[in-house]
Write a protein that holds these residues in place. Structure first.
Motif, PDB file in Angstrom:
ATOM      1  N   GLY A   1       0.806  -1.215   0.000  1.00 37.28           N
ATOM      2  CA  GLY A   1       0.000   0.000   0.000  1.00 37.28           C
ATOM      3  C   GLY A   1       0.836   1.261   0.000  1.00 37.28           C
ATOM      4  O   GLY A   1       0.563   2.211  -0.739  1.00 37.28           O
ATOM      5  N   ARG A   2       1.886   1.266   0.802  1.00 39.65           N
ATOM      6  CA  ARG A   2       2.776   2.435   0.872  1.00 39.65           C
ATOM      7  C   ARG A   2       3.460   2.674  -0.469  1.00 39.65           C
ATOM      8  O   ARG A   2       3.512   3.797  -0.959  1.00 39.65           O
ATOM      9  N   TRP A   3       4.005   1.612  -1.065  1.00 39.88           N
ATOM     10  CA  TRP A   3       4.707   1.767  -2.342  1.00 39.88           C
ATOM     11  C   TRP A   3       3.749   2.150  -3.455  1.00 39.88           C
ATOM     12  O   TRP A   3       4.068   2.976  -4.299  1.00 39.88           O
ATOM     13  N   ARG A   4       2.549   1.582  -3.471  1.00 35.87           N
ATOM     14  CA  ARG A   4       1.563   1.943  -4.489  1.00 35.87           C
ATOM     15  C   ARG A   4       1.197   3.422  -4.368  1.00 35.87           C
ATOM     16  O   ARG A   4       1.129   4.133  -5.370  1.00 35.87           O
ATOM     17  N   GLU A   5       0.961   3.885  -3.150  1.00 36.54           N
ATOM     18  CA  GLU A   5       0.623   5.298  -2.921  1.00 36.54           C
ATOM     19  C   GLU A   5       1.726   6.230  -3.394  1.00 36.54           C
ATOM     20  O   GLU A   5       1.449   7.338  -3.860  1.00 36.54           O
ATOM     21  N   ARG A   6       2.979   5.795  -3.275  1.00 40.53           N
ATOM     22  CA  ARG A   6       4.117   6.632  -3.671  1.00 40.53           C
ATOM     23  C   ARG A   6       4.383   6.577  -5.169  1.00 40.53           C
ATOM     24  O   ARG A   6       5.252   7.258  -5.672  1.00 40.53           O
ATOM     25  N   GLY A   7       3.649   5.703  -5.884  1.00 43.04           N
ATOM     26  CA  GLY A   7       3.804   5.619  -7.331  1.00 43.04           C
ATOM     27  C   GLY A   7       4.807   4.602  -7.813  1.00 43.04           C
ATOM     28  O   GLY A   7       5.255   4.663  -8.972  1.00 43.04           O
ATOM     29  N   ALA A   8       5.157   3.632  -6.972  1.00 45.20           N
ATOM     30  CA  ALA A   8       6.074   2.575  -7.394  1.00 45.20           C
ATOM     31  C   ALA A   8       5.408   1.721  -8.472  1.00 45.20           C
ATOM     32  O   ALA A   8       4.180   1.633  -8.551  1.00 45.20           O
ATOM     33  N   ILE A   9       6.222   1.092  -9.286  1.00 44.25           N
ATOM     34  CA  ILE A   9       5.728   0.186 -10.328  1.00 44.25           C
ATOM     35  C   ILE A   9       5.436  -1.160  -9.667  1.00 44.25           C
ATOM     36  O   ILE A   9       6.355  -1.855  -9.229  1.00 44.25           O
ATOM     37  N   ILE A  10       4.169  -1.510  -9.583  1.00 50.44           N
ATOM     38  CA  ILE A  10       3.770  -2.778  -8.973  1.00 50.44           C
ATOM     39  C   ILE A  10       3.520  -3.782 -10.102  1.00 50.44           C
ATOM     40  O   ILE A  10       2.649  -3.581 -10.945  1.00 50.44           O
ATOM     41  N   ALA A  11       4.302  -4.847 -10.113  1.00 48.35           N
ATOM     42  CA  ALA A  11       4.184  -5.870 -11.154  1.00 48.35           C
ATOM     43  C   ALA A  11       3.160  -6.930 -10.791  1.00 48.35           C
ATOM     44  O   ALA A  11       2.574  -7.556 -11.674  1.00 48.35           O
ATOM     45  N   ALA A  12       2.943  -7.159  -9.488  1.00 47.84           N
ATOM     46  CA  ALA A  12       1.957  -8.140  -9.025  1.00 47.84           C
ATOM     47  C   ALA A  12       1.481  -7.726  -7.642  1.00 47.84           C
ATOM     48  O   ALA A  12       2.300  -7.452  -6.762  1.00 47.84           O
ATOM     49  N   ASP A  13       0.173  -7.658  -7.473  1.00 50.71           N
ATOM     50  CA  ASP A  13      -0.418  -7.288  -6.187  1.00 50.71           C
ATOM     51  C   ASP A  13      -0.283  -8.432  -5.184  1.00 50.71           C
ATOM     52  O   ASP A  13      -0.048  -9.587  -5.570  1.00 50.71           O
TER      53      ASP A  13
END
Length: 132
Positions: A83-95
């Motif tokens: 959640g923290r990385w997604r909020e910061r705009g990180a590239i998420i390859a798999a949830d």
């Protein structure tokens, strides 16, 4: 003697944008950086890593991309970091997902295609319950 935690060397094409991504999107601190050498040290909590440019790696011949596994202490920690990385705009390859091989994990990607595989091994919970 006990081995310390591993400290991976992340291969990158260009040090400055890679450092900015790890700082701004993943929350790492840049402990030191030497652009002329093409090497930097980063940390986040107990996780330490080096970042190395192609010029720095040329003498050793190491290539990328690579996968770095980050072992957290619970499913909740995995979900919170996602959640923290997604909020910061990180590239998420798999949830986050609990896999049949007993890992609850998600995967993030950096600008150079390196993967950060964040996981919790819930198989230990099952082993403890069975022994219990």
């Amino acid at each position: 003697m006990r081995l310390p935690p591993a400290c991976p060397e992340i291969p990158v094409r260009d040090l400055e944008p890679a450092l900015a991504y790890y700082r701004d999107k993943l929350g790492f601190d840049i402990d030191w950086s030497d652009a002329s050498l093409g090497l930097a040290g980063l940390s986040l909590d107990d996780c330490r890593l080096f970042m190395a440019s192609a010029d720095y790696r040329a003498w050793f011949g190491s290539q990328g991309p690579l996968v770095v596994w980050l072992n957290l202490s619970s499913r909740a920690e995995v979900d919170a970091l996602h959640g923290r990385w997604r909020e910061r705009g990180a590239i998420i390859a798999a949830d986050p997902q609990s896999k049949p091989y007993k890992l609850h994990e998600f995967v993030a990607r950096d600008l150079d295609g390196n993967l950060l595989r964040v996981f919790y091994d819930f198989g230990g919970e099952e082993r403890e319950a069975a022994a219990g």
